[in-house]
Scaffold this motif. Structure first.
Motif, PDB file in Angstrom:
ATOM      1  N   PRO A   1       0.885  -1.488   0.016  1.00 18.31           N
ATOM      2  CA  PRO A   1      -0.007   0.257  -0.057  1.00 18.31           C
ATOM      3  C   PRO A   1       0.875   1.326   0.190  1.00 18.31           C
TER       4      PRO A   1
ATOM      5  N   GLY B   1      -6.472  -0.779  -8.688  1.00 20.11           N
ATOM      6  CA  GLY B   1      -6.056   0.416  -8.478  1.00 20.11           C
ATOM      7  C   GLY B   1      -6.365   1.297  -9.599  1.00 20.11           C
TER       8      GLY B   1
ATOM      9  N   SER C   1      -7.752   4.774  -7.881  1.00 19.14           N
ATOM     10  CA  SER C   1      -6.683   5.454  -7.134  1.00 19.14           C
ATOM     11  C   SER C   1      -6.043   5.991  -8.175  1.00 19.14           C
TER      12      SER C   1
END
Length: 218
Positions: A154, A200, A203
Motif C-alpha cells: 500500500p 487500482g 486510485s
C-alpha cells in the motif's frame, strides 16, 4: 622515529573521531528510517560482507595468472612464481524501502550476461523475491533486488496543491522493481484506463485529477 610517533599520536584520535562520526550518522539514519528501510539496511550489510564468497560460488570471479606489479618487483630470482589472483568485482550497495540496489563492475569474462545468469542465485542468497540486472554504463551493471513486491505494498499520495511544471508526464507510481513509472501525454488525444476489480484504476484516476487539477489548463 620521533616524527613518526608524533604523527601517529595525531592520526589515531583523528581516525577515532571520523569513525565515531560515521557511526553516529549511520545510527541516526537507521533510527529515522521506516521499518522497511531498516530491514533493507541490515540486508545491505549482509550483501557487502558476503559478496566475495557469493561471487566465487556464483561464478562471478576471474582468475588472473599475471603477477601484480608489486609481486614482479619483489620477486626473487629463484623463488617460485606467485599464485594466481582471484579478482572479485567491486560493488556499491544502497538500501531503500523495498530492498537493495547494487552497482557492480564487470570483469573480463564476467559481463552483463553472466550477471543475468546468476540473478536467481543472488535472489536466493539475498532473500529477495526477484532480482533484475541491467546495464549501467560501460563496464557497469545495476542489480536490483526487491525483498517485498512493490505492486502489493500500500502507498499514500499527498497532493501538493500546486500546478505541475510539466503537463505531458503522468506519474503512475512504481513498477515491480520499485522504479518510478510515468506515461507521456504529449500528442495523446485520449487515455483508456482498464483492469480487473481492485487493480487500482480508481486510485490512479483520483491521483491524476488531484495532480493536474490545480493547473489553469485543466
Amino acid at each position: 622515529m620521533e616524527v613518526v610517533t608524533e604523527y601517529a599520536s595525531y592520526a589515531l584520535p583523528i581516525a577515532t573521531a571520523l569513525i565515531g562520526v560515521w557511526l553516529l550518522v549511520t545510527v541516526v539514519r537507521y533510527v529515522r528510517a521506516d521499518r522497511g528501510t531498516r530491514v533493507s539496511m541490515r540486508q545491505a550489510v549482509r550483501v557487502r560482507w558476503g559478496w566475495v564468497r557469493l561471487a566465487r560460488m556464483a561464478g562471478l570471479t576471474v582468475t588472473d595468472k599475471t603477477p601484480s606489479l608489486l609481486a614482479q618487483i619483489t620477486a626473487q630470482k629463484d623463488s617460485p612464481p606467485p599464485a594466481p589472483r582471484v579478482l572479485t568485482p567491486k560493488i556499491k550497495v544502497k538500501p531503500d524501502q523495498f530492498g537493495v540496489i547494487v552497482r557492480a563492475r564487470t570483469l573480463p569474462q564476467v559481463g552483463l550476461e553472466e550477471y543475468q545468469k546468476a540473478a536467481r542465485f543472488l535472489a536466493d542468497a539475498w532473500r529477495c523475491t526477484r532480482v533484475s540486472v541491467l546495464p549501467d554504463g560501460p563496464g557497469k551493471v545495476v542489480i536490483r533486488g526487491v525483498r517485498s513486491d512493490p505492486l502489493t505494498t500500500p502507498t499514500a499520495h499527498r497532493p501538493t496543491g500546486r500546478p505541475l511544471a510539466d503537463l505531458t508526464r503522468w506519474e503512475l507510481g512504481v513498477d515491480e522493481y520499485a522504479a518510478r513509472v510515468c506515461v507521456s501525454l504529449a500528442n495523446v488525444p485520449g487515455v483508456t484506463v482498464a483492469g480487473v476489480p481492485g487493480a487500482g484504476k480508481t486510485s490512479g484516476v483520483n491521483k491524476f485529477i488531484c495532480d493536474f487539477a490545480p493547473s489553469a489548463a485543466v
